[in-house]
Motif scaffolding. Structure first.
Motif, short mmCIF file in Angstrom:
data_model
loop_
_atom_site.label_atom_id
_atom_site.label_comp_id
_atom_site.label_asym_id
_atom_site.label_seq_id
_atom_site.Cartn_x
_atom_site.Cartn_y
_atom_site.Cartn_z
N SER A 1 44.66 46.63 40.11
CA SER A 1 45.25 45.30 39.99
C SER A 1 44.28 44.23 40.48
O SER A 1 44.12 43.18 39.86
CB SER A 1 46.56 45.23 40.78
N SER A 2 43.63 44.51 41.60
CA SER A 2 42.64 43.57 42.14
C SER A 2 41.47 43.41 41.18
O SER A 2 40.97 42.30 40.95
CB SER A 2 42.15 44.06 43.51
N LEU A 3 41.02 44.54 40.61
CA LEU A 3 39.91 44.50 39.67
C LEU A 3 40.29 43.72 38.42
O LEU A 3 39.50 42.94 37.88
CB LEU A 3 39.51 45.93 39.31
N SER A 4 41.51 43.90 37.96
CA SER A 4 41.99 43.19 36.77
C SER A 4 42.00 41.69 37.01
O SER A 4 41.61 40.90 36.14
CB SER A 4 43.39 43.68 36.40
N GLU A 5 42.42 41.26 38.19
CA GLU A 5 42.45 39.83 38.52
C GLU A 5 41.05 39.23 38.50
O GLU A 5 40.84 38.11 38.07
CB GLU A 5 43.10 39.63 39.89
N ARG A 6 40.08 40.02 38.94
CA ARG A 6 38.70 39.50 39.01
C ARG A 6 38.05 39.40 37.64
O ARG A 6 37.00 38.76 37.50
CB ARG A 6 37.85 40.40 39.91
N THR A 7 38.62 40.03 36.64
CA THR A 7 38.02 39.99 35.31
C THR A 7 38.73 39.00 34.39
O THR A 7 38.46 38.99 33.18
CB THR A 7 38.05 41.39 34.66
N THR B 1 41.00 42.38 25.59
CA THR B 1 40.97 43.67 26.27
C THR B 1 41.35 43.48 27.74
O THR B 1 41.17 42.39 28.30
CB THR B 1 39.58 44.32 26.19
N HIS B 2 41.86 44.53 28.34
CA HIS B 2 42.28 44.42 29.73
C HIS B 2 42.18 45.78 30.41
O HIS B 2 42.04 46.81 29.76
CB HIS B 2 43.71 43.89 29.82
N ILE B 3 42.26 45.76 31.72
CA ILE B 3 42.25 46.99 32.51
C ILE B 3 43.66 47.55 32.60
O ILE B 3 44.61 46.82 32.90
CB ILE B 3 41.69 46.72 33.91
N ASP B 4 43.80 48.81 32.30
CA ASP B 4 45.10 49.48 32.40
C ASP B 4 45.36 49.80 33.87
O ASP B 4 44.82 50.77 34.41
CB ASP B 4 45.09 50.76 31.55
N GLY C 1 45.68 56.43 36.66
CA GLY C 1 45.54 57.02 37.99
C GLY C 1 44.17 57.62 38.25
O GLY C 1 43.85 58.01 39.37
N VAL C 2 43.34 57.69 37.19
CA VAL C 2 42.03 58.33 37.31
C VAL C 2 40.96 57.40 36.73
O VAL C 2 41.15 56.77 35.69
CB VAL C 2 42.01 59.68 36.57
N GLY C 3 39.83 57.33 37.40
CA GLY C 3 38.68 56.56 36.92
C GLY C 3 37.44 57.43 36.89
O GLY C 3 37.46 58.57 37.35
N VAL C 4 36.37 56.87 36.35
CA VAL C 4 35.10 57.59 36.27
C VAL C 4 34.10 56.91 37.20
O VAL C 4 33.85 55.70 37.08
CB VAL C 4 34.56 57.61 34.82
#
Length: 292
Positions: free
Chosen positions: A16-22, A32-35, A39-42
């Protein structure tokens, strides 16, 4: 050249914090947006380390198509590269860059390409000093360029990209799109490829067996991936001393698969680029000549 990847769990709060920064992304990327429910990232190694300079190159299309599927009215594709024509559609003042110079393995041409990128970086050149993006005017550009030319000639990463782009895109979009339509009619290309589909496509490409319609289309999409990757070059312990060659690391990023749903867009954009260029330069004498 692909960075090591590790799956990690990511909390909702972090995403959520990362999405706000983008949210301040360019207008053409706001669709496009961050889902935030993932629950998993790379996790990949950091290519923006302290006491280093990292250069991100987006070399784009590296060859002139020679497909017999290209209509006579579009024969300009055989002479003027995609990037150079596309510049006239995207910008009032086109960049002086011809990517074929960057792919050439000739020091003078690579130097010319890098200078053109420094003059008009657009989204094809970014420079990071100690992890912070900066302008080429704020680095020792002549020295950085010398090191970059040495690395590109030694690694031959662009030569490999060029070869694979060409071998995966033999027909050009003008030849591939009818194959795609036929595959859809047969139900083969109705759904987006799975991971297993991509693995199979790469394996079949390496065997050089006769291509099915599905294979032809997937190879074209793989070529489109390679035409849009970024090459990251991290030069350690910058600035270098006494003209020595520093330690460095090269990685290819932005390798996400392209979607079948974009095939019509690829066809339309290709034709728009050609039509616009021919409108501006209707006579062959006024058209640019690109050289591989």
């Amino acid at each position: 050249y692909i960075l090591e990847q590790r799956l990690v769990r990511v909390p909702h709060e972090f995403l959520s914090s990362l999405s706000e920064r983008t949210q301040s992304r360019p207008a053409h990327r706001t669709h496009t947006h961050i889902d935030v429910n993932q629950g998993v990232g790379v996790l990949v190694p950091n290519m923006l380390a302290n006491r280093s300079v990292t250069v991100e190159l987006k070399p784009k299309w590296g060859f002139l198509p020679q497909s017999s599927s290209i209509a006579p009215a579009n024969s300009v594709k055989h002479r003027v590269c995609r990037y150079c024509m596309h510049q006239h559609l995207k910008h009032k003042t086109p960049s002086k860059l011809c990517p074929l110079d960057l792919y050439s393995s000739t020091p003078n041409r690579i130097n010319r390409a890098l200078d053109a990128l420094a003059e008009s970086p657009q989204n094809n050149l970014r420079v990071f000093v100690n992890g912070v993006m900066t302008d080429t005017a704020h680095v020792e550009w002549s020295e950085l360029k010398r090191v970059l030319v040495h690395i590109l000639l030694k690694e031959q990463i662009l030569v490999r990209l060029q070869r694979l782009q060409r071998e995966l895109d033999v027909l050009d979009i003008e030849g591939v799109f009818p194959v795609y339509e036929r595959a859809v009619e047969c139900g083969v290309g109705a759904n987006e490829p799975s991971v297993d589909d991509w693995v199979e496509a790469v394996g079949l490409f390496q065997t050089q067996m006769e291509r099915s319609d599905k294979q032809v289309v997937l190879e074209y999409l793989l070529s489109m991936v390679l035409k849009d990757v970024s090459v990251m070059i991290m030069i350690e312990k910058w600035p270098v001393e006494n003209g020595e060659m520093p330690e460095y690391k090269v990685a290819v990023v932005d390798t996400e698969p392209k979607k079948l749903a974009k095939m019509a867009r690829y066809r339309d954009l290709s034709q728009d680029i050609v039509d616009n260029y021919l409108k501006l330069h209707p006579h062959p004498s006024s058209q640019k000549q690109c050289y591989e």
